[in-house]
Scaffold this motif. Structure first.
Motif, PDB file in Angstrom:
ATOM      1  N   LYS A   1       0.844  -1.200   0.000  1.00  0.00           N
ATOM      2  CA  LYS A   1       0.000   0.000   0.000  1.00  0.00           C
ATOM      3  C   LYS A   1       0.887   1.261   0.000  1.00  0.00           C
ATOM      4  O   LYS A   1       0.596   2.242  -0.677  1.00  0.00           O
ATOM      5  CB  LYS A   1      -0.871  -0.036   1.263  1.00  0.00           C
TER       6      LYS A   1
ATOM      7  N   PHE B   1       2.019   1.822  -3.452  1.00  0.00           N
ATOM      8  CA  PHE B   1       0.979   2.514  -4.251  1.00  0.00           C
ATOM      9  C   PHE B   1       1.032   4.020  -3.976  1.00  0.00           C
ATOM     10  O   PHE B   1       1.008   4.838  -4.893  1.00  0.00           O
ATOM     11  CB  PHE B   1      -0.434   2.026  -3.883  1.00  0.00           C
ATOM     12  N   ASN B   2       1.096   4.370  -2.682  1.00  0.00           N
ATOM     13  CA  ASN B   2       1.087   5.798  -2.335  1.00  0.00           C
ATOM     14  C   ASN B   2       2.309   6.522  -2.877  1.00  0.00           C
ATOM     15  O   ASN B   2       2.203   7.638  -3.394  1.00  0.00           O
ATOM     16  CB  ASN B   2       1.033   5.985  -0.811  1.00  0.00           C
TER      17      ASN B   2
ATOM     18  N   VAL C   1       4.007   5.739  -5.467  1.00  0.00           N
ATOM     19  CA  VAL C   1       3.823   5.859  -6.923  1.00  0.00           C
ATOM     20  C   VAL C   1       2.913   7.056  -7.206  1.00  0.00           C
ATOM     21  O   VAL C   1       3.228   7.921  -8.038  1.00  0.00           O
ATOM     22  CB  VAL C   1       3.224   4.541  -7.483  1.00  0.00           C
ATOM     23  N   HIS C   2       1.807   7.127  -6.497  1.00  0.00           N
ATOM     24  CA  HIS C   2       0.841   8.213  -6.745  1.00  0.00           C
ATOM     25  C   HIS C   2       1.421   9.581  -6.388  1.00  0.00           C
ATOM     26  O   HIS C   2       1.142  10.565  -7.066  1.00  0.00           O
ATOM     27  CB  HIS C   2      -0.457   7.953  -5.972  1.00  0.00           C
TER      28      HIS C   2
ATOM     29  N   HIS D   1       1.298   5.727 -12.047  1.00  0.00           N
ATOM     30  CA  HIS D   1       0.260   4.719 -11.789  1.00  0.00           C
ATOM     31  C   HIS D   1       0.889   3.332 -11.763  1.00  0.00           C
ATOM     32  O   HIS D   1       1.947   3.121 -12.357  1.00  0.00           O
ATOM     33  CB  HIS D   1      -0.821   4.794 -12.869  1.00  0.00           C
ATOM     34  N   ILE D   2       0.190   2.408 -11.108  1.00  0.00           N
ATOM     35  CA  ILE D   2       0.751   1.054 -11.031  1.00  0.00           C
ATOM     36  C   ILE D   2      -0.322  -0.019 -11.229  1.00  0.00           C
ATOM     37  O   ILE D   2      -1.403   0.058 -10.642  1.00  0.00           O
ATOM     38  CB  ILE D   2       1.523   0.837  -9.697  1.00  0.00           C
TER      39      ILE D   2
ATOM     40  N   LEU E   1      -1.136  -4.118 -10.982  1.00  0.00           N
ATOM     41  CA  LEU E   1      -0.700  -5.413 -10.447  1.00  0.00           C
ATOM     42  C   LEU E   1      -0.957  -6.472 -11.506  1.00  0.00           C
ATOM     43  O   LEU E   1      -1.668  -6.244 -12.477  1.00  0.00           O
ATOM     44  CB  LEU E   1      -1.473  -5.758  -9.173  1.00  0.00           C
TER      45      LEU E   1
ATOM     46  N   TRP F   1      -7.716  -5.277  -4.120  1.00  0.00           N
ATOM     47  CA  TRP F   1      -6.512  -4.488  -4.439  1.00  0.00           C
ATOM     48  C   TRP F   1      -6.861  -3.099  -4.974  1.00  0.00           C
ATOM     49  O   TRP F   1      -6.156  -2.125  -4.694  1.00  0.00           O
ATOM     50  CB  TRP F   1      -5.617  -5.246  -5.426  1.00  0.00           C
TER      51      TRP F   1
ATOM     52  N   GLY G   1      -5.792   0.718  -3.504  1.00  0.00           N
ATOM     53  CA  GLY G   1      -5.115   1.815  -4.205  1.00  0.00           C
ATOM     54  C   GLY G   1      -4.362   1.449  -5.466  1.00  0.00           C
ATOM     55  O   GLY G   1      -3.702   2.305  -6.052  1.00  0.00           O
ATOM     56  N   CYS G   2      -4.437   0.192  -5.910  1.00  0.00           N
ATOM     57  CA  CYS G   2      -3.743  -0.068  -7.183  1.00  0.00           C
ATOM     58  C   CYS G   2      -4.600   0.499  -8.321  1.00  0.00           C
ATOM     59  O   CYS G   2      -5.792   0.729  -8.160  1.00  0.00           O
ATOM     60  CB  CYS G   2      -3.409  -1.548  -7.363  1.00  0.00           C
ATOM     61  N   ASP G   3      -3.983   0.748  -9.459  1.00  0.00           N
ATOM     62  CA  ASP G   3      -4.669   1.471 -10.540  1.00  0.00           C
ATOM     63  C   ASP G   3      -5.246   0.558 -11.602  1.00  0.00           C
ATOM     64  O   ASP G   3      -5.760   1.045 -12.612  1.00  0.00           O
ATOM     65  CB  ASP G   3      -3.689   2.455 -11.189  1.00  0.00           C
TER      66      ASP G   3
END
Ligand code: NOJ
Ligand code: CA
Length: 517
Positions: A86, A89-90, A92-93, A98-99, A101, A201, A205-207
């Motif tokens: 998590k 994810f943060n 990355v943002h 963006h990410i 999985l 997921w 927060g994954c994109d």
């Protein structure tokens, strides 16, 4: 075609694929991890990539590098905890990136609790979660089967390796009593369980997802109609609950996957795309021998492009964890020319980690975690000239896979310091793509010159307010073509100067250039 609405960030997305085992090890155990990835996000951003696809990072016995999942909602401890992911994810943002999985819907590991339950002879919630015949003496047709390991009578269909039992989404046209239909309770329960994993997921927060073997979920479904319907159902769920989630399929047939509601599909080293003609065959188009043929690739590309009605993206990867490294067949300046192509085509480009520095395919390795011949493309990233090329401070013998040991192995550090390196060229190319919408995902493409057994390749990209002619000659000899466009302004060039006289353009050897026309 009724296509999915695209998240706006895909318009100018340039992806970087991270194989987490081999990217960066933060705790000296010899294997990459989430904290290592976090420490390298600035590196990815500096290159110009704004999106990431990360290979599976879930709990797994790692018989297929994590494509054998034993718990879909828990990260593998070797990479870190769910909380660490998590945080990734943060991070990355926070960098406006963006990410995605990696979602593996076709099969699990034999160690997944669903499979253990489904092996029991008493009927239970998971009895129909996988494809089982009624008798051990009958095998499902297809990839082979798992037999003689359960109390339950029957053979279980395998989806890939023999330790990866096939999840049951039903048969398009069932013809045996044990073949469930797509609308049976068992098949629907599998589909709904998949949605729960996605919810889990995406909620964290994954994109979005890269979807493994997306085109083969429904069985006996030759033209893909059942699998397309299945994905359309999932698309509806996404539209309702996670409308901004991005989806890219490992399908290799964009005319089908985009109908299924995917935003993007890959061209792959298997399937009908002729992708291998570019970089991975006896005479690749991008080799300087100049004996390749791009015409069949272009014909197929055009067919897909028309069929998809420009509603989804056809993504061309530099490579991935399943193919030979690009640098195994394309060398030196030709790698730069190959990237000039990859980064000026429509769709979102995908750069496989290490390809930006020309990392080599390491020959002769013993298979690691089900890699087999793929192992040589999965070696630890070469960051700098410190121990283990900066990948890990573990003793060399503990590294996940042996590294390229050659003295002149490329490193990120050296290439960042060298304006004439492959990485610097790629960085320039991405920056140019980001300044010109015509070159980005949705700019139109029209092939100007793509003849059988001939060089160069020329195509026109156009956006709302500009038209850019891309001319590429990987061959080590001059190539000429009839060029109806006045070359107004050169916006990129690698190699010699292109001259156009009396409607004929002469393209020097090993040259790539972009012109406003
Ligand atoms: C495709 C993945 O990319 C590959 O690495 C894997 O082994 C198979 N699917 C099976 O999941
Ligand atoms: Ca580690």
């Amino acid at each position: 075609m009724n296509a999915a609405k695209q998240p706006a960030w895909l318009d100018n997305a340039v992806f970087y694929e991270i194989y987490p085992q081999s990217f960066c090890d933060s705790n000296a155990d010899g294997i990459g991890d989430f904290d290592g990835i976090i420490s390298k996000l600035d590196y990815i951003k500096e290159l110009g990539c704004n999106a990431i696809w990360m290979n599976p990072c879930f709990e797994s016995p790692f018989g297929d590098a994590g494509y054998d999942v034993s718990d879909y909602c828990k990260t593998a401890p070797r990479y870190g905890t769910n909380e660490d992911l998590k945080r990734l994810f943060n991070e990355v943002h926070n960098r406006d990136m963006h990410i995605l999985l990696d979602l593996v819907p076709g099969h699990t590991s034999v160690e997944h609790k669903w499979f253990k339950q489904s092996m029991k002879s008493e009927r239970n919630e998971y009895t129909d979660r996988y494809i089982w015949t009624d008798s051990i003496w009958e095998e499902p047709t297809g990839y082979g089967s798992l037999r003689g390991i359960s109390d339950r009578d029957g053979s279980c269909a395998v989806n890939f390796f023999s330790h990866q039992p096939a999840l049951n989404y039903g048969y398009y046209a069932p013809c045996r009593p044990w073949q469930l239909s797509m609308d049976s309770d068992g098949a629907i329960a599998t589909r709904e369980a998949l949605k729960d994993i996605m919810r889990f997921w995406l909620g964290m927060g994954c994109d979005g997802f890269r979807v493994d073997m997306a085109g083969s979920l429904v069985k006996h479904d030759e033209d893909g109609k059942g699998t397309i319907a299945l994905w359309r159902n999932i698309r509806k769920f996404l539209d309702e609950e996670f409308p901004s989630a991005a989806m890219v399929s490992e399908w290799g047939e964009p005319d089908k996957s985009l109908q299924g509601g995917f935003h993007m599909d890959f061209l792959l080293h298997f399937g009908p795309s002729h992708y291998n003609d570019l970089f991975r065959c006896a005479e690749p188009f991008f080799s300087d021998r100049g004996r390749g043929d791009i015409s069949e690739f272009v014909a197929k590309y055009k067919e897909n492009y028309e069929k998809s009605e420009r509603k989804g993206l056809i993504c061309i990867p530099s490579g991935n964890h399943d193919m030979d490294r690009l640098s195994r067949s394309i060398r030196g300046d030709n790698l730069k020319i190959a990237f000039a192509f990859l980064l000026s085509m429509p769709g979102a480009p995908f750069i496989y980690y290490g390809d930006e520095i020309g990392m080599r395919y390491v020959e002769g390795l013993t298979s690691v975690e089900g890699g087999y011949n793929r192992t040589g493309s999965r070696t630890p990233m070469q960051w700098d000239d410190t121990t283990n090329a900066g990948f890990s401070s573990a003793p060399k013998e503990r590294l996940y896979i042996k590294q390229d040991e050659s003295k002149d192995r490329p490193t990120a550090k050296a290439q960042m310091a060298d304006e004439s390196s492959l990485r610097s060229e790629i960085k320039r190319l991405i920056a140019i793509r980001q300044c010109h919408t015509a070159l980005q995902s949705k700019g139109e493409i029209e092939f100007v010159f793509a003849e059988k057994n001939a060089y160069p390749l020329a195509f026109l990209r156009s956006g709302e307010s500009e038209r850019i002619l891309v001319i590429i000659n990987p061959a080590d000899r001059e190539a000429r073509f009839e060029c109806g466009h006045t070359l107004k302004k050169e916006i990129y060039r690698f190699g010699g100067k292109i001259n156009r006289q009396d409607g004929i353009a002469a393209v020097p050897p090993k040259t790539a250039a972009f012109f406003e026309v």
